[in-house]
Design a protein around this motif. Structure first.
Motif, mmCIF file in Angstrom:
data_model
loop_
_atom_site.group_PDB
_atom_site.id
_atom_site.type_symbol
_atom_site.label_atom_id
_atom_site.label_comp_id
_atom_site.label_asym_id
_atom_site.label_seq_id
_atom_site.Cartn_x
_atom_site.Cartn_y
_atom_site.Cartn_z
ATOM 1 N N LEU A 208 -25.959 88.054 74.820
ATOM 2 C CA LEU A 208 -24.557 87.833 73.285
ATOM 3 C C LEU A 208 -24.835 87.251 72.892
ATOM 4 O O LEU A 208 -25.425 87.019 71.733
ATOM 5 C CB LEU A 208 -23.687 89.055 74.147
ATOM 6 N N VAL A 209 -23.922 85.781 73.429
ATOM 7 C CA VAL A 209 -24.072 84.770 72.790
ATOM 8 C C VAL A 209 -25.012 83.764 72.034
ATOM 9 O O VAL A 209 -25.204 83.311 70.541
ATOM 10 C CB VAL A 209 -23.489 83.678 73.615
ATOM 11 N N VAL A 210 -26.128 84.214 72.828
ATOM 12 C CA VAL A 210 -27.490 83.272 71.919
ATOM 13 C C VAL A 210 -28.048 84.631 70.969
ATOM 14 O O VAL A 210 -28.644 83.906 69.990
ATOM 15 C CB VAL A 210 -28.590 83.117 72.756
ATOM 16 N N MET A 211 -27.648 86.301 70.674
ATOM 17 C CA MET A 211 -28.657 86.832 70.345
ATOM 18 C C MET A 211 -27.342 86.389 68.555
ATOM 19 O O MET A 211 -27.963 86.706 68.006
ATOM 20 C CB MET A 211 -28.294 87.752 70.661
ATOM 21 N N LEU A 212 -26.029 85.791 68.897
ATOM 22 C CA LEU A 212 -25.064 85.992 67.720
ATOM 23 C C LEU A 212 -25.405 84.641 67.287
ATOM 24 O O LEU A 212 -25.517 84.883 66.438
ATOM 25 C CB LEU A 212 -23.075 85.880 68.358
ATOM 26 N N VAL A 213 -25.476 83.620 67.910
ATOM 27 C CA VAL A 213 -25.621 82.453 67.685
ATOM 28 C C VAL A 213 -27.161 82.981 66.100
ATOM 29 O O VAL A 213 -27.415 82.142 65.615
ATOM 30 C CB VAL A 213 -26.251 81.753 68.276
ATOM 31 N N TRP A 214 -28.311 83.073 66.998
ATOM 32 C CA TRP A 214 -29.679 83.455 66.121
ATOM 33 C C TRP A 214 -29.145 84.259 65.262
ATOM 34 O O TRP A 214 -29.632 84.197 64.318
ATOM 35 C CB TRP A 214 -30.437 84.187 67.206
ATOM 36 N N LEU A 215 -28.174 85.074 65.251
ATOM 37 C CA LEU A 215 -27.866 86.136 64.065
ATOM 38 C C LEU A 215 -26.825 85.242 62.683
ATOM 39 O O LEU A 215 -27.839 84.983 61.920
ATOM 40 C CB LEU A 215 -26.748 87.733 64.252
ATOM 41 N N VAL A 216 -25.855 84.100 63.401
ATOM 42 C CA VAL A 216 -25.463 83.765 62.694
ATOM 43 C C VAL A 216 -26.252 82.638 61.920
ATOM 44 O O VAL A 216 -26.082 83.046 60.670
ATOM 45 C CB VAL A 216 -24.221 82.687 63.302
ATOM 46 N N THR A 217 -27.091 82.274 62.215
ATOM 47 C CA THR A 217 -28.204 80.882 61.712
ATOM 48 C C THR A 217 -29.282 81.845 60.913
ATOM 49 O O THR A 217 -29.384 81.192 60.386
ATOM 50 C CB THR A 217 -28.920 80.874 62.928
ATOM 51 N N TRP A 218 -29.568 82.940 61.709
ATOM 52 C CA TRP A 218 -29.851 84.665 60.300
ATOM 53 C C TRP A 218 -30.157 84.119 59.213
ATOM 54 O O TRP A 218 -30.071 83.524 57.848
ATOM 55 C CB TRP A 218 -31.231 85.682 61.072
ATOM 56 N N GLN A 219 -28.958 84.659 59.564
ATOM 57 C CA GLN A 219 -28.004 85.140 57.792
ATOM 58 C C GLN A 219 -27.428 84.171 56.692
ATOM 59 O O GLN A 219 -27.321 84.041 56.427
ATOM 60 C CB GLN A 219 -25.974 85.594 58.920
ATOM 61 N N ALA A 220 -27.162 82.515 57.839
ATOM 62 C CA ALA A 220 -26.697 81.954 56.631
ATOM 63 C C ALA A 220 -28.355 81.463 56.394
ATOM 64 O O ALA A 220 -27.927 80.633 54.916
ATOM 65 C CB ALA A 220 -26.424 80.155 58.392
ATOM 66 N N GLY A 221 -29.351 81.393 56.777
ATOM 67 C CA GLY A 221 -30.764 81.103 55.995
ATOM 68 C C GLY A 221 -30.238 82.316 54.980
ATOM 69 O O GLY A 221 -31.002 81.395 53.410
#
Length: 250
Positions: A208-221
Protein backbone atom coordinates in the motif's frame (compact mmCIF):
# COMPACT_ATOMS: atom_id res chain seq x y z
CA UNK A 1 -22.11 -58.57 37.14
CA UNK A 2 -21.49 -56.67 40.37
CA UNK A 3 -22.76 -58.32 43.55
CA UNK A 4 -24.20 -55.05 44.84
CA UNK A 5 -24.93 -51.42 43.99
CA UNK A 6 -24.19 -48.50 46.32
CA UNK A 7 -25.19 -44.84 46.40
CA UNK A 8 -22.48 -42.47 47.67
CA UNK A 9 -23.78 -39.11 48.93
CA UNK A 10 -20.66 -36.99 49.34
CA UNK A 11 -19.86 -33.42 48.25
CA UNK A 12 -16.10 -34.09 47.92
CA UNK A 13 -15.36 -35.57 44.50
CA UNK A 14 -12.07 -37.00 45.80
CA UNK A 15 -13.79 -38.80 48.70
CA UNK A 16 -16.44 -40.15 46.30
CA UNK A 17 -13.80 -41.51 43.96
CA UNK A 18 -11.75 -43.09 46.77
CA UNK A 19 -14.77 -44.90 48.22
CA UNK A 20 -15.94 -45.87 44.74
CA UNK A 21 -12.54 -47.46 44.00
CA UNK A 22 -12.63 -49.39 47.29
CA UNK A 23 -16.13 -50.63 46.47
CA UNK A 24 -14.99 -51.69 43.01
CA UNK A 25 -12.35 -53.89 44.63
CA UNK A 26 -15.18 -55.49 46.62
CA UNK A 27 -17.08 -56.09 43.35
CA UNK A 28 -19.70 -53.45 44.18
CA UNK A 29 -20.76 -50.85 41.64
CA UNK A 30 -21.61 -47.36 42.78
CA UNK A 31 -23.16 -44.04 41.83
CA UNK A 32 -22.11 -40.76 43.40
CA UNK A 33 -24.05 -37.55 44.04
CA UNK A 34 -22.89 -34.33 45.71
CA UNK A 35 -26.00 -33.45 47.75
CA UNK A 36 -28.88 -35.15 49.54
CA UNK A 37 -31.26 -33.28 47.23
CA UNK A 38 -29.71 -35.11 44.26
CA UNK A 39 -29.89 -38.45 46.06
CA UNK A 40 -33.67 -38.81 46.28
CA UNK A 41 -34.34 -38.61 42.50
CA UNK A 42 -31.46 -41.09 42.01
CA UNK A 43 -33.09 -43.48 44.53
CA UNK A 44 -36.36 -43.29 42.59
CA UNK A 45 -34.63 -43.96 39.27
CA UNK A 46 -32.39 -46.83 40.39
CA UNK A 47 -32.17 -49.66 42.94
CA UNK A 48 -29.43 -49.57 45.59
CA UNK A 49 -28.32 -52.20 48.11
CA UNK A 50 -26.68 -49.72 50.50
CA UNK A 51 -26.01 -46.02 50.98
CA UNK A 52 -22.92 -44.15 52.18
CA UNK A 53 -23.94 -40.76 53.53
CA UNK A 54 -21.64 -37.87 54.44
CA UNK A 55 -22.64 -35.74 57.43
CA UNK A 56 -21.61 -32.25 56.27
CA UNK A 57 -23.41 -31.59 53.01
CA UNK A 58 -24.53 -28.39 51.26
CA UNK A 59 -28.24 -27.90 51.84
CA UNK A 60 -29.75 -30.86 53.71
CA UNK A 61 -27.19 -32.34 56.12
CA UNK A 62 -26.52 -36.02 56.69
CA UNK A 63 -28.77 -36.55 59.71
CA UNK A 64 -31.66 -34.72 58.03
CA UNK A 65 -31.19 -36.90 54.94
CA UNK A 66 -31.00 -40.04 57.13
CA UNK A 67 -34.30 -39.16 58.84
CA UNK A 68 -35.98 -38.68 55.47
CA UNK A 69 -34.52 -41.93 54.10
CA UNK A 70 -35.82 -43.88 57.10
CA UNK A 71 -39.27 -42.25 56.93
CA UNK A 72 -39.98 -43.30 53.33
CA UNK A 73 -41.21 -46.86 52.66
CA UNK A 74 -39.15 -47.14 49.47
CA UNK A 75 -35.82 -46.38 51.18
CA UNK A 76 -36.19 -47.22 54.89
CA UNK A 77 -34.88 -50.79 54.50
CA UNK A 78 -31.68 -49.79 52.67
CA UNK A 79 -28.67 -49.95 55.06
CA UNK A 80 -27.24 -46.45 55.49
CA UNK A 81 -23.70 -45.85 56.70
CA UNK A 82 -22.59 -42.42 57.81
CA UNK A 83 -19.34 -41.89 55.89
CA UNK A 84 -17.71 -39.16 57.91
CA UNK A 85 -14.70 -37.89 59.85
CA UNK A 86 -16.81 -37.80 63.03
CA UNK A 87 -15.84 -40.45 65.58
CA UNK A 88 -17.30 -39.28 68.91
CA UNK A 89 -19.38 -41.89 70.74
CA UNK A 90 -22.24 -39.37 71.04
CA UNK A 91 -22.28 -38.92 67.27
CA UNK A 92 -22.25 -42.68 66.66
CA UNK A 93 -25.09 -43.17 69.15
CA UNK A 94 -27.19 -40.42 67.53
CA UNK A 95 -26.59 -41.91 64.07
CA UNK A 96 -27.80 -45.32 65.27
CA UNK A 97 -30.87 -43.82 66.94
CA UNK A 98 -31.79 -42.22 63.61
CA UNK A 99 -31.51 -45.59 61.87
CA UNK A 100 -27.94 -45.71 60.52
CA UNK A 101 -26.46 -49.18 60.19
CA UNK A 102 -23.14 -47.77 61.39
CA UNK A 103 -20.50 -45.09 61.05
CA UNK A 104 -17.52 -45.61 58.77
CA UNK A 105 -14.61 -43.20 58.94
CA UNK A 106 -13.24 -41.60 55.79
CA UNK A 107 -9.86 -43.06 56.71
CA UNK A 108 -11.57 -46.38 56.28
CA UNK A 109 -10.00 -49.70 57.22
CA UNK A 110 -10.29 -51.66 53.99
CA UNK A 111 -10.62 -55.03 55.75
CA UNK A 112 -13.32 -53.64 58.03
CA UNK A 113 -15.19 -52.24 55.05
CA UNK A 114 -14.99 -55.56 53.18
CA UNK A 115 -16.23 -57.51 56.22
CA UNK A 116 -19.12 -55.09 56.63
CA UNK A 117 -20.05 -55.36 52.95
CA UNK A 118 -19.86 -59.17 53.08
CA UNK A 119 -22.31 -59.19 56.00
CA UNK A 120 -24.72 -56.79 54.31
CA UNK A 121 -24.79 -58.72 51.05
CA UNK A 122 -24.92 -62.21 52.62
CA UNK A 123 -28.01 -64.27 53.36
CA UNK A 124 -27.45 -64.25 57.13
CA UNK A 125 -30.77 -64.10 59.08
CA UNK A 126 -31.72 -60.58 60.16
CA UNK A 127 -30.97 -60.80 63.96
CA UNK A 128 -27.59 -62.47 63.34
CA UNK A 129 -26.79 -60.01 60.59
CA UNK A 130 -27.60 -57.03 62.80
CA UNK A 131 -25.31 -58.27 65.58
CA UNK A 132 -22.51 -59.23 63.17
CA UNK A 133 -22.84 -55.89 61.45
CA UNK A 134 -22.66 -54.03 64.76
CA UNK A 135 -19.51 -55.93 65.71
CA UNK A 136 -17.92 -55.38 62.29
CA UNK A 137 -18.53 -51.64 62.43
CA UNK A 138 -17.53 -51.26 66.07
CA UNK A 139 -14.35 -53.21 65.43
CA UNK A 140 -13.22 -50.27 63.36
CA UNK A 141 -13.61 -47.79 66.25
CA UNK A 142 -11.01 -46.53 68.67
CA UNK A 143 -10.33 -49.24 71.31
CA UNK A 144 -8.23 -48.47 74.31
CA UNK A 145 -5.73 -51.18 73.42
CA UNK A 146 -5.41 -53.34 70.32
CA UNK A 147 -3.27 -56.24 69.18
CA UNK A 148 -0.37 -56.00 66.77
CA UNK A 149 -2.46 -57.89 64.21
CA UNK A 150 -5.30 -55.33 64.51
CA UNK A 151 -2.86 -52.43 64.22
CA UNK A 152 -1.24 -54.04 61.19
CA UNK A 153 -4.65 -54.64 59.59
CA UNK A 154 -5.69 -51.03 60.14
CA UNK A 155 -2.40 -49.79 58.77
CA UNK A 156 -2.83 -52.00 55.70
CA UNK A 157 -6.35 -50.66 55.20
CA UNK A 158 -5.21 -47.06 55.47
CA UNK A 159 -2.33 -47.76 53.09
CA UNK A 160 -4.80 -49.16 50.57
CA UNK A 161 -6.88 -45.98 50.95
CA UNK A 162 -3.77 -43.88 50.37
CA UNK A 163 -2.95 -46.06 47.36
CA UNK A 164 -6.37 -45.31 45.85
CA UNK A 165 -5.91 -41.61 46.59
CA UNK A 166 -2.48 -41.71 44.95
CA UNK A 167 -3.90 -43.44 41.88
CA UNK A 168 -6.59 -40.77 41.62
CA UNK A 169 -3.98 -38.03 42.03
CA UNK A 170 -1.92 -39.66 39.31
CA UNK A 171 -4.94 -39.68 36.98
CA UNK A 172 -5.65 -36.01 37.73
CA UNK A 173 -1.99 -35.11 37.12
CA UNK A 174 -2.04 -36.99 33.81
CA UNK A 175 -5.22 -35.19 32.76
CA UNK A 176 -3.70 -31.88 33.86
CA UNK A 177 -0.54 -32.61 31.87
CA UNK A 178 -2.61 -33.53 28.80
CA UNK A 179 -4.60 -30.31 29.19
CA UNK A 180 -1.38 -28.31 29.49
CA UNK A 181 0.08 -29.96 26.38
CA UNK A 182 -3.11 -29.25 24.47
CA UNK A 183 -3.11 -25.62 25.59
CA UNK A 184 0.60 -25.29 24.69
CA UNK A 185 -0.03 -26.74 21.22
CA UNK A 186 -3.07 -24.52 20.78
CA UNK A 187 -1.02 -21.49 21.87
CA UNK A 188 1.74 -22.35 19.39
CA UNK A 189 -0.82 -22.82 16.61
CA UNK A 190 -2.47 -19.51 17.41
CA UNK A 191 0.96 -17.83 17.61
CA UNK A 192 1.89 -19.17 14.17
CA UNK A 193 -1.43 -17.96 12.79
CA UNK A 194 -0.90 -14.56 14.41
CA UNK A 195 2.62 -14.30 13.01
CA UNK A 196 1.33 -15.26 9.57
CA UNK A 197 -1.35 -12.59 9.81
CA UNK A 198 1.22 -10.01 10.96
CA UNK A 199 3.52 -10.88 8.04
CA UNK A 200 0.58 -10.74 5.63
CA UNK A 201 -0.56 -7.43 7.09
CA UNK A 202 3.00 -6.09 6.91
CA UNK A 203 3.30 -7.12 3.27
CA UNK A 204 -0.06 -5.56 2.48
CA UNK A 205 0.96 -2.32 4.25
CA UNK A 206 4.25 -2.24 2.35
CA UNK A 207 2.42 -2.75 -0.95
CA UNK A 208 0.00 0.00 0.00
CA UNK A 209 2.85 2.40 0.82
CA UNK A 210 4.55 1.62 -2.50
CA UNK A 211 1.27 2.17 -4.31
CA UNK A 212 0.68 5.47 -2.49
CA UNK A 213 4.21 6.66 -3.32
CA UNK A 214 3.70 5.73 -6.97
CA UNK A 215 0.29 7.41 -6.99
CA UNK A 216 1.67 10.60 -5.40
CA UNK A 217 4.56 10.62 -7.86
CA UNK A 218 2.22 10.04 -10.76
CA UNK A 219 -0.14 12.77 -9.55
CA UNK A 220 2.81 15.15 -9.09
CA UNK A 221 3.93 14.46 -12.68
CA UNK A 222 0.39 15.01 -13.93
CA UNK A 223 0.22 18.29 -11.98
CA UNK A 224 3.55 19.46 -13.44
CA UNK A 225 2.30 18.68 -16.95
CA UNK A 226 -0.95 20.49 -16.24
CA UNK A 227 0.90 23.55 -14.90
CA UNK A 228 3.22 23.56 -17.94
CA UNK A 229 0.27 23.42 -20.35
CA UNK A 230 -1.49 26.18 -18.40
CA UNK A 231 1.60 28.35 -18.65
CA UNK A 232 1.80 27.70 -22.37
CA UNK A 233 -1.88 28.66 -22.74
CA UNK A 234 -1.30 31.87 -20.73
CA UNK A 235 1.68 32.72 -22.92
CA UNK A 236 -0.40 32.10 -26.02
CA UNK A 237 -3.26 34.21 -24.70
CA UNK A 238 -0.79 36.94 -23.74
CA UNK A 239 0.57 36.96 -27.28
CA UNK A 240 -2.93 37.07 -28.75
CA UNK A 241 -4.02 39.90 -26.46
CA UNK A 242 -0.83 41.82 -27.28
CA UNK A 243 -1.44 41.37 -30.98
CA UNK A 244 -5.03 42.59 -30.64
CA UNK A 245 -3.94 45.67 -28.73
CA UNK A 246 -1.29 46.38 -31.32
CA UNK A 247 -3.84 46.16 -34.14
CA UNK A 248 -6.23 48.46 -32.28
CA UNK A 249 -3.43 51.04 -31.78
CA UNK A 250 -2.77 51.25 -35.47
Amino acid sequence: MARGHALIIEDSSTARIILSRLLERADISSKGVATAEEAFPALQADTFDLIFLDHLLPGMNGFQALEKLKSQPSTRDIPVFMYTSQNAEKYIQEARELGAAGVIRKQVDRDQLLRTLDIILSDVPEPEQSEALRLAVEEGGYPVSESLEQSSRKLTGRMSTLEVAYEELEVELRELRESYEYLAQDYQRRSRQQHSRIRLLGGANLALVVMLVWLVTWQAGMLDNHIERTNEQFSLMHSIVGGVIELIGK
